[in-house]
Motif scaffolding. Structure first.
Motif, short mmCIF file in Angstrom:
data_model
loop_
_atom_site.label_atom_id
_atom_site.label_comp_id
_atom_site.label_asym_id
_atom_site.label_seq_id
_atom_site.Cartn_x
_atom_site.Cartn_y
_atom_site.Cartn_z
N VAL A 66 0.83 -1.20 0.00
CA VAL A 66 0.00 0.00 0.00
C VAL A 66 0.86 1.24 0.00
N GLN A 67 0.23 2.36 -0.38
CA GLN A 67 0.85 3.68 -0.32
C GLN A 67 0.03 4.53 0.63
N ARG A 68 0.69 5.51 1.25
CA ARG A 68 -0.02 6.47 2.10
C ARG A 68 -0.65 7.55 1.21
N ALA A 69 -1.46 8.39 1.80
CA ALA A 69 -2.12 9.46 1.06
C ALA A 69 -1.11 10.37 0.39
N SER A 70 0.13 10.39 0.89
CA SER A 70 1.18 11.17 0.24
C SER A 70 1.67 10.47 -1.03
N TRP A 71 1.15 9.24 -1.25
CA TRP A 71 1.46 8.40 -2.41
C TRP A 71 2.90 7.92 -2.39
N ALA A 72 3.45 7.81 -1.19
CA ALA A 72 4.78 7.22 -1.00
C ALA A 72 4.57 5.80 -0.47
N PRO A 73 5.46 4.86 -0.81
CA PRO A 73 5.30 3.49 -0.30
C PRO A 73 5.21 3.49 1.23
N ALA A 74 4.27 2.71 1.75
CA ALA A 74 4.08 2.64 3.20
C ALA A 74 4.49 1.29 3.76
N GLY A 75 4.37 0.24 2.98
CA GLY A 75 4.68 -1.10 3.45
C GLY A 75 3.64 -2.09 2.99
N THR A 76 3.36 -3.08 3.81
CA THR A 76 2.43 -4.15 3.47
C THR A 76 1.32 -4.19 4.51
N ILE A 77 0.08 -4.25 4.02
CA ILE A 77 -1.07 -4.32 4.92
C ILE A 77 -1.62 -5.75 4.90
N ASP A 78 -2.00 -6.25 6.07
CA ASP A 78 -2.58 -7.59 6.12
C ASP A 78 -3.81 -7.67 7.01
N VAL A 79 -4.11 -6.62 7.76
CA VAL A 79 -5.23 -6.67 8.71
C VAL A 79 -5.97 -5.34 8.70
N TRP A 80 -7.30 -5.43 8.77
CA TRP A 80 -8.15 -4.26 8.95
C TRP A 80 -8.88 -4.40 10.28
N VAL A 81 -8.98 -3.31 11.04
CA VAL A 81 -9.72 -3.27 12.30
C VAL A 81 -10.73 -2.13 12.19
N TYR A 82 -11.99 -2.41 12.54
CA TYR A 82 -13.01 -1.37 12.51
C TYR A 82 -13.04 -0.67 13.85
N ILE A 92 -9.14 0.84 10.07
CA ILE A 92 -7.72 1.14 10.27
C ILE A 92 -6.94 -0.10 9.86
N GLY A 93 -5.89 0.11 9.05
CA GLY A 93 -5.10 -1.02 8.56
C GLY A 93 -3.78 -1.14 9.29
N ARG A 94 -3.36 -2.39 9.53
CA ARG A 94 -2.04 -2.64 10.12
C ARG A 94 -1.04 -2.70 8.97
N VAL A 95 -0.08 -1.75 8.95
CA VAL A 95 0.91 -1.66 7.90
C VAL A 95 2.28 -1.94 8.49
N ARG A 96 3.00 -2.90 7.88
CA ARG A 96 4.34 -3.27 8.33
C ARG A 96 5.34 -2.77 7.28
N ASP A 97 6.32 -1.97 7.71
CA ASP A 97 7.33 -1.48 6.77
C ASP A 97 8.40 -2.54 6.55
N GLU A 98 9.32 -2.27 5.63
CA GLU A 98 10.34 -3.27 5.27
C GLU A 98 11.27 -3.61 6.43
N ALA A 99 11.39 -2.72 7.40
CA ALA A 99 12.25 -2.98 8.56
C ALA A 99 11.51 -3.77 9.65
N GLY A 100 10.22 -4.05 9.43
CA GLY A 100 9.44 -4.81 10.39
C GLY A 100 8.61 -3.97 11.34
N GLY A 101 8.73 -2.64 11.26
CA GLY A 101 7.94 -1.76 12.12
C GLY A 101 6.47 -1.80 11.74
N VAL A 102 5.60 -1.66 12.73
CA VAL A 102 4.16 -1.72 12.50
C VAL A 102 3.55 -0.36 12.83
N GLU A 103 2.64 0.07 11.95
CA GLU A 103 1.89 1.30 12.18
C GLU A 103 0.44 1.05 11.80
#
Length: 121
Positions: A66-82, A92-103
């Motif tokens: 996925v990309q953020r609204a800034s249209w820059a790569p954000a990482g990989t999303i695998d979970v949605w929470v309402y 809200i989506g769980r996004v993991r960056d290439e370093a393993g950080g979660v946002e």
């Protein structure tokens, strides 16, 4: 020992999944590697503890870049929470960056990038 809502449990066929003790439902397919299921359960428990609000619904999906609204790569999303405690309620989506950080990012701020990610190891 504190009671946790989400836990990694063995499923049929040798895989693991994340189980919700409140709803009694599985939040993921029971085909995950144990460590992935443990990390996901920990993420959900930490998110609920940090906000002080219960998670209403969890949807586990095929991981996608996925990309953020800034249209820059954000990482990989695998979970949605309402999140019904947001104003207005939102996914809200769980996004993991290439370093393993979660946002956790609002769904309105995310867009598909390159498509599905291979989860095979």
């Amino acid at each position: 020992m504190d009671q946790v809502r989400f836990s990694a449990r063995p499923g049929f066929g040798g895989g693991f999944g994340v189980h919700d003790s409140v709803s009694g439902d599985w939040c993921t397919p029971a085909t995950l590697v144990e460590q992935v299921a443990v990390e996901f359960a920990d993420d959900l428990n930490a998110r609920e503890a940090a906000t002080g609000h219960p998670i209403e619904e969890v949807r586990y999906g095929v991981p996608k870049r996925v990309q953020r609204a800034s249209w820059a790569p954000a990482g990989t999303i695998d979970v949605w929470v309402y999140d019904t405690n947001s104003k207005p309620p939102q996914w809200i989506g769980r996004v993991r960056d290439e370093a393993g950080g979660v946002e956790w990012c609002p769904g309105a701020d995310l867009r598909p990038a390159d498509g599905p990610v291979s989860t095979a190891e």
